[in-house]
Design an enzyme around this catalytic site. Sequence first.
Site, PDB file in Angstrom:
ATOM      1  N   LYS A 150      -3.865  -9.215  -6.258  1.00  0.00           N
ATOM      2  CA  LYS A 150      -4.148  -8.328  -5.135  1.00  0.00           C
ATOM      3  C   LYS A 150      -5.139  -9.001  -4.173  1.00  0.00           C
ATOM      4  CE  LYS A 150      -1.818  -4.534  -6.191  1.00  0.00           C
ATOM      5  NZ  LYS A 150      -0.822  -3.911  -5.294  1.00  0.00           N
ATOM      6  N   LYS A 248      10.426   0.919  -5.301  1.00  0.00           N
ATOM      7  CA  LYS A 248       9.629   1.729  -6.220  1.00  0.00           C
ATOM      8  C   LYS A 248      10.218   3.132  -6.242  1.00  0.00           C
ATOM      9  CE  LYS A 248       5.308  -0.821  -5.507  1.00  0.00           C
ATOM     10  NZ  LYS A 248       3.929  -0.781  -4.951  1.00  0.00           N
TER      11      LYS A 248
END
Length: 336
Positions: A150, A248
């Site tokens: 990240k 997703k």
Amino acid sequence: MGQSLAYRVERHALAAPFRISGYVFEASDLVVVELTDGTHRGRGEGGGVYYLGDEAPQMIEQLEANRVAIEACESREELRQILPPGGARNAVDCAMWELEASRQNVPAYKLAGFDALKPLVTTFTLGADEPEIMAEGARNYVGARAIKIKLTGSLELDVARVRAVREARPDVWIGVDANQGYGIQDLNALIQAMDRLKVSLIEQPLRRGAEADLDRFNSAIPLAADESALSLDDVAGLVGRFQVVNIKLDKCGGLTEALLIAKEARRLGLGVMVGNMVGTSLAMAPAFILGQLCEIVDLDGPTFLKEDRVPGVEYGDGRIWCPDEVWGTPSTVFAA
């Protein structure tokens, strides 16, 4: 054939705070839906989409406002007309898959057209932190074959983070996720630095809404759309801008639409990735079915929780495996 709807909100604490660009997460509020017809049961879990304000209270409001239509709903395709994409529809859609599997006495993956499932190499994610802490985290992922890092939008610090992880784990596939943290003016510098560090994927570098900035933009590293690709309606607009779409179930509203997105993305020449919001194994199981179609798999959500469901998905040798008893099997038939 109708069904009754029940739902509950579960708070699942994270084992440690998790930081991405603009957010720090300490717990995940999940909506669990159950559909029953008196004999069979189906379950689904929705985590929602935090950056759209699609969270547990909003999901519950949608479920209750549409209770009559959901209980009368006869197909997953009909459900796509009742609820919008998002966590509520994801939970109901997945519950309908399991309910149908139970009624037909077959695993859900057979309903999706698969004869059998295989273990999948999955990424393991490092939240944004100091470079040395992230390097230690990478070393602790002993069996990992793929790591996702990240970023936060601070180029110098982000490069230091990735360099530290690469030095700690020269053996793994690495992807980075900017979570909309960069502008087009910094993208070339980010790509050049990531290329030197042998990064294989850059996920969502620009904010949702800035997709046109990528017109005629050439990247040495494939760019993946996440926030820019919420549902089937977004897929066509990715062509010529992104090379991969991250699907997703919480974004698109369930396994039904996710499979449609994968098919359309492939038709348009895009690579396919499956991702997840932080959830339990009940959310990973239907995504694991989608993962059978994907080149890149990011299904490590339960690893961030203090406690997962039992039975749950299994991680080993850098892979995820979903045993039949987790979700979508005839074992969920109620006792007579």
